[in-house]
Design a protein around this motif. Sequence first.
Motif, PDB file in Angstrom:
ATOM      1  N   VAL A  99       0.970  -1.290   0.033  1.00 31.64           N
ATOM      2  CA  VAL A  99      -0.085  -0.052   0.034  1.00 31.64           C
ATOM      3  C   VAL A  99       0.901   1.157   0.082  1.00 31.64           C
ATOM      4  N   ALA A 100       0.613   2.114  -0.753  1.00 30.60           N
ATOM      5  CA  ALA A 100       1.357   3.526  -1.033  1.00 30.60           C
ATOM      6  C   ALA A 100       0.714   4.088   0.248  1.00 30.60           C
ATOM      7  N   ALA A 101       1.751   4.991   0.854  1.00 33.39           N
ATOM      8  CA  ALA A 101       1.586   5.775   2.145  1.00 33.39           C
ATOM      9  C   ALA A 101       0.702   6.760   1.678  1.00 33.39           C
ATOM     10  N   ASP A 102       0.489   7.169   0.634  1.00 35.55           N
ATOM     11  CA  ASP A 102      -0.371   8.528   0.249  1.00 35.55           C
ATOM     12  C   ASP A 102      -1.609   7.982   0.057  1.00 35.55           C
ATOM     13  N   THR A 103      -1.985   6.631   0.125  1.00 36.29           N
ATOM     14  CA  THR A 103      -3.505   5.932   0.000  1.00 36.29           C
ATOM     15  C   THR A 103      -3.983   5.823   1.315  1.00 36.29           C
ATOM     16  N   ILE A 104      -3.290   6.010   2.666  1.00 36.85           N
ATOM     17  CA  ILE A 104      -3.585   5.687   3.909  1.00 36.85           C
ATOM     18  C   ILE A 104      -4.072   6.859   4.673  1.00 36.85           C
ATOM     19  N   ASP A 105      -5.307   6.896   4.984  1.00 46.29           N
ATOM     20  CA  ASP A 105      -6.205   7.747   5.796  1.00 46.29           C
ATOM     21  C   ASP A 105      -6.280   7.409   7.140  1.00 46.29           C
ATOM     22  N   ILE A 106      -6.102   8.077   8.125  1.00 45.22           N
ATOM     23  CA  ILE A 106      -6.258   8.226   9.687  1.00 45.22           C
ATOM     24  C   ILE A 106      -7.067   9.017  10.004  1.00 45.22           C
ATOM     25  N   ASP A 107      -8.338   8.683  10.767  1.00 50.16           N
ATOM     26  CA  ASP A 107      -9.240   9.820  11.500  1.00 50.16           C
ATOM     27  C   ASP A 107      -9.413   9.176  12.606  1.00 50.16           C
ATOM     28  N   VAL A 108      -9.698  10.342  13.491  1.00 47.33           N
ATOM     29  CA  VAL A 108     -10.104  10.001  15.255  1.00 47.33           C
ATOM     30  C   VAL A 108     -11.530  11.029  15.309  1.00 47.33           C
ATOM     31  N   GLU A 109     -12.501  10.557  15.564  1.00 49.94           N
ATOM     32  CA  GLU A 109     -13.708  11.313  16.089  1.00 49.94           C
ATOM     33  C   GLU A 109     -13.910  10.550  17.327  1.00 49.94           C
ATOM     34  N   ARG A 110     -13.705  11.569  18.313  1.00 53.15           N
ATOM     35  CA  ARG A 110     -14.210  11.227  19.744  1.00 53.15           C
ATOM     36  C   ARG A 110     -13.265  10.186  19.989  1.00 53.15           C
ATOM     37  N   ASN A 111     -13.483   9.055  20.425  1.00 50.81           N
ATOM     38  CA  ASN A 111     -12.748   7.854  20.570  1.00 50.81           C
ATOM     39  C   ASN A 111     -12.909   6.505  19.501  1.00 50.81           C
ATOM     40  N   MET A 112     -13.233   6.954  18.487  1.00 48.81           N
ATOM     41  CA  MET A 112     -13.399   5.964  17.330  1.00 48.81           C
ATOM     42  C   MET A 112     -12.152   6.402  16.320  1.00 48.81           C
ATOM     43  N   LEU A 113     -11.567   5.280  16.018  1.00 50.93           N
ATOM     44  CA  LEU A 113     -10.299   5.738  15.377  1.00 50.93           C
ATOM     45  C   LEU A 113     -10.457   4.559  14.110  1.00 50.93           C
ATOM     46  N   THR A 114     -10.415   5.321  13.004  1.00 53.38           N
ATOM     47  CA  THR A 114     -10.745   4.794  11.683  1.00 53.38           C
ATOM     48  C   THR A 114      -9.439   4.835  10.968  1.00 53.38           C
ATOM     49  N   VAL A 115      -8.873   3.625  10.355  1.00 57.18           N
ATOM     50  CA  VAL A 115      -7.772   3.632   9.383  1.00 57.18           C
ATOM     51  C   VAL A 115      -8.196   2.996   8.059  1.00 57.18           C
ATOM     52  N   ARG A 116      -8.208   3.655   6.931  1.00 57.96           N
ATOM     53  CA  ARG A 116      -8.570   3.270   5.560  1.00 57.96           C
ATOM     54  C   ARG A 116      -7.264   3.419   4.673  1.00 57.96           C
ATOM     55  N   ALA A 117      -7.161   2.228   3.902  1.00 58.52           N
ATOM     56  CA  ALA A 117      -5.900   2.294   2.817  1.00 58.52           C
ATOM     57  C   ALA A 117      -6.487   1.574   1.500  1.00 58.52           C
ATOM     58  N   GLU A 118      -5.713   1.755   0.524  1.00 61.60           N
ATOM     59  CA  GLU A 118      -6.252   1.488  -0.819  1.00 61.60           C
ATOM     60  C   GLU A 118      -4.983   0.810  -1.394  1.00 61.60           C
TER      61      GLU A 118
END
Length: 143
Positions: A50-69
């Motif tokens: 996975v290329a680093a520029d396709t990784i997306d990390i979000d935190v909203e309150r206490n929910m951590l979401t990691v998405r990659a392509e």
Amino acid sequence: MLMGTDPFRELDRLTQQLLGPGTWSRPSAMPMDAYREGDQYVVAFDLPGVAADTIDIDVERNMLTVRAERRPVAKGDDVQMELSERPLGVFSRQIVLADTLDTEHIHADYDAGVLTLRIPIAERAKPRKISIGVGSGRKEISG
């Protein structure tokens, strides 16, 4: 430090492997490890290819979401695919973080196909000593 567990996670992973690549509306799961190391919590995600520029990390309150392509490698006209087993598409993972973690200071590194998040333990959650005050002596109640 993670909140709750998903008893169907392994079943989801196997089902997604059989159904093919993940899409943005139906992403595939990504394997991870989570552990405490000193005063921080470490979460490591396997994202080989996975290329680093396709990784997306979000935190909203206490929910951590990691998405990659993982996108297909560009191939020339003279290339004929013989075997293709490496999954392509979108991968995603959501985890609920405990309130004892400092989500304002998450540090992320990506090296050799492993995304590592380091989340400090909040100061309020660290063990501390409570001092005991000693009274100045006896007091009499007169009446």
